[in-house]
Design a protein around this motif. Structure first.
Motif, mmCIF file in Angstrom:
data_model
loop_
_atom_site.group_PDB
_atom_site.id
_atom_site.type_symbol
_atom_site.label_atom_id
_atom_site.label_comp_id
_atom_site.label_asym_id
_atom_site.label_seq_id
_atom_site.Cartn_x
_atom_site.Cartn_y
_atom_site.Cartn_z
ATOM 1 N N ASN A 1 6.170 24.690 2.563
ATOM 2 C CA ASN A 1 7.573 24.291 2.500
ATOM 3 C C ASN A 1 7.979 23.375 3.654
ATOM 4 O O ASN A 1 8.836 22.520 3.497
ATOM 5 N N ASP A 2 7.365 23.534 4.820
ATOM 6 C CA ASP A 2 7.718 22.739 5.991
ATOM 7 C C ASP A 2 7.179 21.313 5.846
ATOM 8 O O ASP A 2 5.988 21.119 5.589
ATOM 9 N N SER A 3 8.034 20.331 6.006
ATOM 10 C CA SER A 3 7.648 18.926 5.791
ATOM 11 C C SER A 3 6.535 18.471 6.723
ATOM 12 O O SER A 3 5.590 17.801 6.290
ATOM 13 N N LYS A 4 6.626 18.804 8.017
ATOM 14 C CA LYS A 4 5.595 18.376 8.966
ATOM 15 C C LYS A 4 4.254 19.037 8.658
ATOM 16 O O LYS A 4 3.220 18.381 8.700
ATOM 17 N N ALA A 5 4.279 20.312 8.370
ATOM 18 C CA ALA A 5 3.032 21.011 8.048
ATOM 19 C C ALA A 5 2.439 20.467 6.757
ATOM 20 O O ALA A 5 1.224 20.249 6.659
ATOM 21 N N PHE A 6 3.283 20.238 5.762
ATOM 22 C CA PHE A 6 2.825 19.683 4.488
ATOM 23 C C PHE A 6 2.139 18.331 4.703
ATOM 24 O O PHE A 6 1.036 18.085 4.206
ATOM 25 N N CYS A 7 2.775 17.440 5.458
ATOM 26 C CA CYS A 7 2.208 16.111 5.705
ATOM 27 C C CYS A 7 0.891 16.207 6.473
ATOM 28 O O CYS A 7 -0.061 15.484 6.174
ATOM 29 N N ALA A 8 0.833 17.102 7.458
ATOM 30 C CA ALA A 8 -0.399 17.267 8.236
ATOM 31 C C ALA A 8 -1.531 17.789 7.357
ATOM 32 O O ALA A 8 -2.655 17.283 7.424
ATOM 33 N N ALA A 9 -1.244 18.787 6.541
ATOM 34 C CA ALA A 9 -2.280 19.340 5.651
ATOM 35 C C ALA A 9 -2.729 18.299 4.642
ATOM 36 O O ALA A 9 -3.927 18.127 4.402
ATOM 37 N N LYS A 10 -1.787 17.572 4.071
ATOM 38 C CA LYS A 10 -2.121 16.539 3.085
ATOM 39 C C LYS A 10 -3.004 15.463 3.714
ATOM 40 O O LYS A 10 -3.974 15.001 3.111
ATOM 41 N N LYS A 11 -2.677 15.073 4.940
ATOM 42 C CA LYS A 11 -3.475 14.068 5.647
ATOM 43 C C LYS A 11 -4.893 14.585 5.892
ATOM 44 O O LYS A 11 -5.866 13.871 5.662
ATOM 45 N N THR A 12 -5.010 15.825 6.344
ATOM 46 C CA THR A 12 -6.328 16.416 6.580
ATOM 47 C C THR A 12 -7.128 16.482 5.293
ATOM 48 O O THR A 12 -8.308 16.123 5.274
ATOM 49 N N PHE A 13 -6.501 16.935 4.202
ATOM 50 C CA PHE A 13 -7.197 17.016 2.912
ATOM 51 C C PHE A 13 -7.685 15.635 2.485
ATOM 52 O O PHE A 13 -8.806 15.482 2.020
ATOM 53 N N SER A 14 -6.842 14.608 2.639
ATOM 54 C CA SER A 14 -7.238 13.268 2.187
ATOM 55 C C SER A 14 -8.338 12.693 3.064
ATOM 56 O O SER A 14 -9.215 11.989 2.575
#
Length: 179
Positions: free
Chosen positions: A75-88
């Motif tokens: 739900n947290d925008s910063k955590a979401f973006c960080a996880a998405k970046k790591t996954f990509s």
């Protein structure tokens, strides 16, 4: 990462005063997946849901160890973006895939999915776990397992269902539940 395809990879998480993520410790991840392995034996046909993904470390660990259908919700925008970046980054460097990351409230989003074999719950520790575990039980396959990470100093776990296994690592507790 502690095992599998990404073993030894370092996963970074954003830092900052307004960012509160505590990635699951490596010894806890290792123990959780060892316990799951002793129960299932093979992860290749199993699904994994990380309801409060944070850095995404548990979803990545699940993928690294062979789970094929993995969903991470944050739900947290910063955590979401960080996880998405790591996954990509891992996806482009190792040709992985199969991790679906979604931004939003887990309790609202999870109803849209089919059932999962393993559901990992690690919300901010002050959350009331009762509605979270109740929601997860509805989305669990008949032989599925819920793994709940919590702060042993807080008493916010539900009295029922009773866990079938409990582990403590310093301040971190891990409970395993079945239907």
């Amino acid at each position: 990462m502690t095992g599998g395809l990404f073993k030894g990879r370092i996963i970074s998480t954003p830092k900052g005063e307004k960012f509160n993520v505590r990635p699951t410790l490596s010894k806890v991840r290792e123990s959780v997946f060892n316990i799951l392995y002793s129960y299932y034996g093979d992860f290749s046909n199993l699904s994994f849901l990380d309801m409060f993904a944070g850095s995404g470390i548990m979803a990545l660990e699940a993928y690294s160890r062979g789970f094929k259908n993995i969903t991470a919700i944050e739900n947290d925008s910063k955590a979401f973006c960080a996880a998405k970046k790591t996954f990509s980054l891992l996806d482009s460097s190792l040709s992985c895939g199969g991790i679906n990351i979604i931004k939003g409230d887990s309790l609202k989003i999870v109803s849209k999915f089919e059932k999962f074999d393993v559901i990992y719950i690690d919300p901010p520790w002050e959350f009331d776990y009762e509605p979270i575990i109740s929601c997860a039980l509805e989305k669990l396959t008949p032989n599925g397992i819920i793994v709940a990470e919590y702060d042993k100093k807080l008493s916010n776990l539900p009295s029922a269902p009773a866990p079938f296994k409990e582990k403590i690592y310093g301040r971190t507790g891990i409970n395993f539940y079945k239907k």
